[in-house]
Motif scaffolding. Structure first.
Motif, PDB file in Angstrom:
ATOM      1  N   LEU A  93       0.834  -1.211   0.000  1.00 62.36           N
ATOM      2  CA  LEU A  93       0.000   0.000   0.000  1.00 62.36           C
ATOM      3  C   LEU A  93       0.868   1.261   0.000  1.00 62.36           C
ATOM      4  O   LEU A  93       0.587   2.216  -0.741  1.00 62.36           O
ATOM      5  N   VAL A  94       1.907   1.266   0.812  1.00 57.99           N
ATOM      6  CA  VAL A  94       2.768   2.455   0.898  1.00 57.99           C
ATOM      7  C   VAL A  94       3.442   2.713  -0.456  1.00 57.99           C
ATOM      8  O   VAL A  94       3.464   3.847  -0.944  1.00 57.99           O
ATOM      9  N   TYR A  95       3.957   1.663  -1.063  1.00 54.36           N
ATOM     10  CA  TYR A  95       4.625   1.844  -2.359  1.00 54.36           C
ATOM     11  C   TYR A  95       3.635   2.361  -3.408  1.00 54.36           C
ATOM     12  O   TYR A  95       3.955   3.244  -4.205  1.00 54.36           O
ATOM     13  N   SER A  96       2.430   1.785  -3.414  1.00 51.99           N
ATOM     14  CA  SER A  96       1.430   2.229  -4.402  1.00 51.99           C
ATOM     15  C   SER A  96       1.065   3.691  -4.167  1.00 51.99           C
ATOM     16  O   SER A  96       0.979   4.479  -5.111  1.00 51.99           O
ATOM     17  N   ALA A  97       0.826   4.036  -2.908  1.00 53.90           N
ATOM     18  CA  ALA A  97       0.426   5.418  -2.589  1.00 53.90           C
ATOM     19  C   ALA A  97       1.559   6.381  -2.920  1.00 53.90           C
ATOM     20  O   ALA A  97       1.338   7.449  -3.507  1.00 53.90           O
ATOM     21  N   ALA A  98       2.796   6.006  -2.575  1.00 46.64           N
ATOM     22  CA  ALA A  98       3.938   6.902  -2.820  1.00 46.64           C
ATOM     23  C   ALA A  98       4.164   7.086  -4.317  1.00 46.64           C
ATOM     24  O   ALA A  98       4.442   8.190  -4.785  1.00 46.64           O
ATOM     25  N   ARG A  99       4.008   6.007  -5.080  1.00 44.72           N
ATOM     26  CA  ARG A  99       4.146   6.121  -6.549  1.00 44.72           C
ATOM     27  C   ARG A  99       3.039   7.004  -7.121  1.00 44.72           C
ATOM     28  O   ARG A  99       3.277   7.815  -8.013  1.00 44.72           O
ATOM     29  N   HIS A 100       1.823   6.849  -6.604  1.00 49.29           N
ATOM     30  CA  HIS A 100       0.672   7.658  -7.034  1.00 49.29           C
ATOM     31  C   HIS A 100       0.961   9.136  -6.756  1.00 49.29           C
ATOM     32  O   HIS A 100       0.833   9.988  -7.640  1.00 49.29           O
ATOM     33  N   ILE A 101       1.421   9.427  -5.543  1.00 49.36           N
ATOM     34  CA  ILE A 101       1.655  10.819  -5.151  1.00 49.36           C
ATOM     35  C   ILE A 101       2.844  11.406  -5.908  1.00 49.36           C
ATOM     36  O   ILE A 101       2.854  12.591  -6.255  1.00 49.36           O
ATOM     37  N   ALA A 102       3.851  10.573  -6.198  1.00 49.64           N
ATOM     38  CA  ALA A 102       5.029  11.065  -6.924  1.00 49.64           C
ATOM     39  C   ALA A 102       4.650  11.599  -8.306  1.00 49.64           C
ATOM     40  O   ALA A 102       5.366  12.418  -8.887  1.00 49.64           O
ATOM     41  N   ASN A 103       3.515  11.142  -8.845  1.00 50.93           N
ATOM     42  CA  ASN A 103       3.065  11.638 -10.153  1.00 50.93           C
ATOM     43  C   ASN A 103       2.270  12.926 -10.046  1.00 50.93           C
ATOM     44  O   ASN A 103       1.716  13.400 -11.042  1.00 50.93           O
ATOM     45  N   ASN A 104       2.218  13.483  -8.842  1.00 44.72           N
ATOM     46  CA  ASN A 104       1.550  14.751  -8.585  1.00 44.72           C
ATOM     47  C   ASN A 104       0.098  14.792  -9.067  1.00 44.72           C
ATOM     48  O   ASN A 104      -0.293  15.665  -9.839  1.00 44.72           O
ATOM     49  N   PRO A 105      -0.711  13.846  -8.615  1.00 37.52           N
ATOM     50  CA  PRO A 105      -2.122  13.837  -9.040  1.00 37.52           C
ATOM     51  C   PRO A 105      -2.894  14.959  -8.357  1.00 37.52           C
ATOM     52  O   PRO A 105      -2.403  15.546  -7.383  1.00 37.52           O
ATOM     53  N   LYS A 106      -4.090  15.228  -8.852  1.00 39.97           N
ATOM     54  CA  LYS A 106      -4.886  16.316  -8.291  1.00 39.97           C
ATOM     55  C   LYS A 106      -5.288  15.978  -6.853  1.00 39.97           C
ATOM     56  O   LYS A 106      -5.179  16.795  -5.956  1.00 39.97           O
ATOM     57  N   ASN A 107      -5.727  14.741  -6.654  1.00 41.02           N
ATOM     58  CA  ASN A 107      -6.146  14.369  -5.307  1.00 41.02           C
ATOM     59  C   ASN A 107      -5.208  13.326  -4.727  1.00 41.02           C
ATOM     60  O   ASN A 107      -5.150  12.201  -5.194  1.00 41.02           O
ATOM     61  N   MET A 108      -4.443  13.727  -3.728  1.00 36.85           N
ATOM     62  CA  MET A 108      -3.512  12.788  -3.132  1.00 36.85           C
ATOM     63  C   MET A 108      -3.797  12.530  -1.654  1.00 36.85           C
ATOM     64  O   MET A 108      -3.236  11.639  -1.054  1.00 36.85           O
ATOM     65  N   SER A 109      -4.717  13.304  -1.064  1.00 31.97           N
ATOM     66  CA  SER A 109      -4.917  13.221   0.389  1.00 31.97           C
ATOM     67  C   SER A 109      -5.364  11.843   0.852  1.00 31.97           C
ATOM     68  O   SER A 109      -4.875  11.331   1.858  1.00 31.97           O
ATOM     69  N   LYS A 110      -6.294  11.240   0.120  1.00 34.30           N
ATOM     70  CA  LYS A 110      -6.841   9.966   0.587  1.00 34.30           C
ATOM     71  C   LYS A 110      -5.756   8.885   0.600  1.00 34.30           C
ATOM     72  O   LYS A 110      -5.586   8.180   1.592  1.00 34.30           O
ATOM     73  N   ALA A 111      -5.031   8.777  -0.507  1.00 30.92           N
ATOM     74  CA  ALA A 111      -3.977   7.754  -0.592  1.00 30.92           C
ATOM     75  C   ALA A 111      -2.923   7.991   0.489  1.00 30.92           C
ATOM     76  O   ALA A 111      -2.452   7.054   1.145  1.00 30.92           O
ATOM     77  N   SER A 112      -2.578   9.268   0.689  1.00 30.77           N
ATOM     78  CA  SER A 112      -1.569   9.628   1.665  1.00 30.77           C
ATOM     79  C   SER A 112      -1.999   9.225   3.070  1.00 30.77           C
ATOM     80  O   SER A 112      -1.250   8.598   3.824  1.00 30.77           O
ATOM     81  N   SER A 113      -3.252   9.556   3.423  1.00 31.62           N
ATOM     82  CA  SER A 113      -3.754   9.242   4.763  1.00 31.62           C
ATOM     83  C   SER A 113      -3.931   7.745   4.952  1.00 31.62           C
ATOM     84  O   SER A 113      -3.632   7.197   6.016  1.00 31.62           O
TER      85      SER A 113
END
Lengths: 382, 259
Positions: free
Chosen positions: A297-317
């Motif tokens: 989960l952490v790797y997926s969320a970090a990869r998602h956020i690294a792409n600077n998506p519009k909504n990152m709060s949910k994955a981050s939390s």
């Protein structure tokens, strides 16, 4: 499991692993015992270029993103969350400049952060502003060409050790959260001093201290971003940094699992190594299952956020909650597997269990993270 | 300031076995590492370069796979690396190895300081460093445990002795062999690793270093290994238990009985 890291990412993992094995593990118990800031280890980390991971290439960095730094943090936390937190806090402290700072501020501060010559710290929390960050009372008033800051920041990681501080203060108190702005305060600025140094349950090698701003005067140019946009930058900073905290949980749990399995193979009771008993195997299995699920989960969320998506709060939390609750459980179970020895300071799992607790609290409690996930769900389904 | 560091790739000491058939080191399946003493020599060279400026050149004599330790050296701060490799070098003892490395160093132009590990952990002879110095005709200090003061002209070091240490000043060009106490080697940096990955590592052959063939490899080696063997394992051990006093009593009683 194979997570398909790039060659550069594998290099980051290998480098952080060497630091952990050679420089951190041999001294972690002593640093914990003495409440001592890991200056020498941070110098080693700097020499190995790990501070450059999160700085863009044009400012002398490696140009990595949220995932790259999470990989480094995971490995460092396997050795000591206190050391890893001191390292992570420098990234957290400089993120506001990276996200919203002027070119001039970036040129001024980023190169020395990348080399590890200087550390940063993030000054948000106050006595009456924790989970409710909008309750901050520190103010900044413009006087000619200078901002004058007044207030006290509490529990600031790297306080007294960092040279560069990003401070959140109200420039328009009537507007509440919308009236907040961010400033860079430097060690040695007039009116800036350090207060109480905290004596903590865990992460004892990290420095946690009060910052006191008493008519602290700084040049006008030290405002980060536009006036009144402080809170937006803070939220974005935390969205990017939280997967790093989640990664600390993964690394810590990996360290605890390693200790528990090695011990269970060596410890003989009833004539057999205790790892041969199903009751122990099931504890170890559950530790490993939860750890791997958190890592994925952490790797997926970090990869998602690294792409600077519009909504990152949910994955981050989500990843912060899951990985840090997991770390608390896995370190507690590791103490259980080691039994009486696990409760003693001679074995590292006792420290690991103490270190785990803060992960559920800092950079937004896990209850606040669940609020974020809940609010996002509410929006998604409206 | 030009500093040369001599590095050797050795089998990891955690797993050393002898081949019972050939009486040589069983290298198959054994991981190769940089000789641990050489890591300290490299660190000292990089630290001296950081203080005084200059270049650090790393050389190794060995088979083509020894290139791995040269890349590792670049990752740890060396500027350039040379692989001294030729079938003619095979079977070299410390005499032939010193000759070969000295000839290779002589191709590098002006060298102020040559650093070696005290010894390699596979052969444990501690002869190659001094051997190179004699071939080069430069002064040498062995077992250096600390650099006290250095300039681009000379260096003051502590030489480890059985009963303390000597303080020695030596003018450049010179050669030092170092012990592990001298420093804490750094972890290879990310930028260093990137550089190491891309680095071109030239190979020097026997012809390139203008070596006399009769001085190389097995032919040039006066040492003859007659027999290599593992000492027989002794099984007769007693573990004493009880309080310290009881254990001492038992030990004294056994010693009395024995002698």
């Amino acid at each position: 499991m194979e997570y398909f890291l790039t060659e550069e990412q594998q290099m980051i993992v290998d480098t952080a692993r060497e630091i952990t094995n050679e420089k951190i593990i041999p001294v972690r118990a002593e640093l914990d015992e003495k409440n001592e800031f890991p200056r020498e280890i941070l110098k080693d980390i700097a020499k190995a270029d790990l501070f450059s991971i999160f700085v863009p290439e044009e400012y002398g960095g490696f140009g990595g993103g949220c995932f790259d730094i999470a990989l480094a943090l995971e490995e460092l936390a396997r050795g000591c969350v206190g050391v890893a937190t001191s390292f992570a806090a420098s990234a957290l402290g400089i993120y506001p400049v990276l996200i919203a700072g002027s070119e001039e501020l970036k040129q001024k501060y980023l190169p020395s952060i990348a080399t590890g010559e200087k550390f940063a710290a993030f000054g948000l929390t106050e006595a009456n502003a924790g989970s409710d960050a909008s309750g901050i009372q520190t103010t900044a008033v413009l006087d000619g060409d200078e901002w004058v800051l007044n207030g006290t920041k509490q529990w600031i990681t790297n306080g007294g050790e960092a040279q560069i501080y990003t401070i959140i203060a109200l420039t328009d108190p009537q507007k509440g959260a919308r009236g907040a702005s961010i400033f860079v305060v430097e060690d040695g600025d007039p009116g800036f001093s350090y207060g109480k140094k905290e004596d903590k349950m865990g992460i004892r090698s990290s420095s946690t201290r009060e910052l006191i701003l008493k008519d602290c005067r700084i040049p006008k140019e030290r405002m980060v971003g536009r006036k009144g946009t402080g809170f937006i930058t803070v939220m974005k900073t935390l969205d990017i940094s939280r997967p790093g905290i989640a990664a600390l949980g993964v690394g810590l749990a990996q360290g605890a699992l390693d200790e528990a399995v090695i011990y269970a193979k060596q410890r003989v009771q009833f004539g057999k190594p205790i790892v041969s008993f199903q009751a122990v195997q099931h504890i170890l299995a559950d530790m490993a299952i939860q750890l791997e699920a958190a890592r994925a989960l952490v790797y997926s969320a970090a990869r998602h956020i690294a792409n600077n998506p519009k909504n990152m709060s949910k994955a981050s939390s989500m990843c912060k909650v899951f990985a840090t609750d997991m770390a608390m459980k896995v370190t507690t179970d590791a103490v259980q597997v080691l039994g009486g020895y696990g409760y003693m300071k001679e074995y590292p799992v006792e420290k690991m269990m103490r270190d785990a607790k803060i992960l559920q609290i800092y950079e937004g409690t896990n209850q606040i993270q669940r609020n974020v996930v809940g609010q996002e769900l509410n929006k998604e389904y409206s | 300031m030009h500093i040369v560091v001599c590095i050797k790739q050795v089998p990891d000491a955690k797993d050393v076995r002898l081949d019972p058939e050939t009486n040589t080191l069983a290298r198959e399946g054994v991981e190769s590492i940089m000789n641990p003493y050489d890591r300290h020599a490299l660190e000292e060279a990089v630290a001296l370069k950081e203080e005084h400026g200059g270049t650090v050149t790393v050389i190794t004599m060995g088979p083509p796979q020894a290139e791995e330790v040269l890349r590792e050296s670049i990752a740890c701060g060396a500027d350039q690396a040379l692989l001294v490799s030729d079938r003619a070098f095979a079977g070299a003892d410390t005499w032939a190895t010193s000759y070969t490395l000295a000839k290779a160093i002589q191709t590098l132009g002006k060298v102020d300081l040559t650093l070696c590990g005290k010894q390699a952990i596979d052969g444990d002879t501690a002869q190659v460093g001094p051997g190179i110095a004699c071939r080069l005709g430069v002064p040498f200090v062995t077992c250096v445990q600390k650099t006290r003061q250095s300039s681009t002209e000379s260096i003051i070091v502590e030489r480890m002795m059985d009963d303390g240490f000597d303080v020695v000043q030596v003018p450049f060009p010179a050669l030092l062999t170092v012990v592990k106490d001298i420093n804490e080697p750094r972890v290879a940096s990310l930028k260093g690793k990137m550089k190491a990955k891309k680095a071109t590592i030239p190979t020097l052959s026997a012809a390139d270093i203008q070596a006399e063939p009769q001085n190389l490899g097995l032919t040039g080696s006066p040492t003859q290994v007659v027999r290599v063997f593992s000492p027989e394992a002794r099984g007769d051990r007693t573990v004493f238990t009880g309080t310290v006093e009881e254990q001492v009593d038992q030990l004294v009683r056994q010693l009395k009985d024995h002698f």
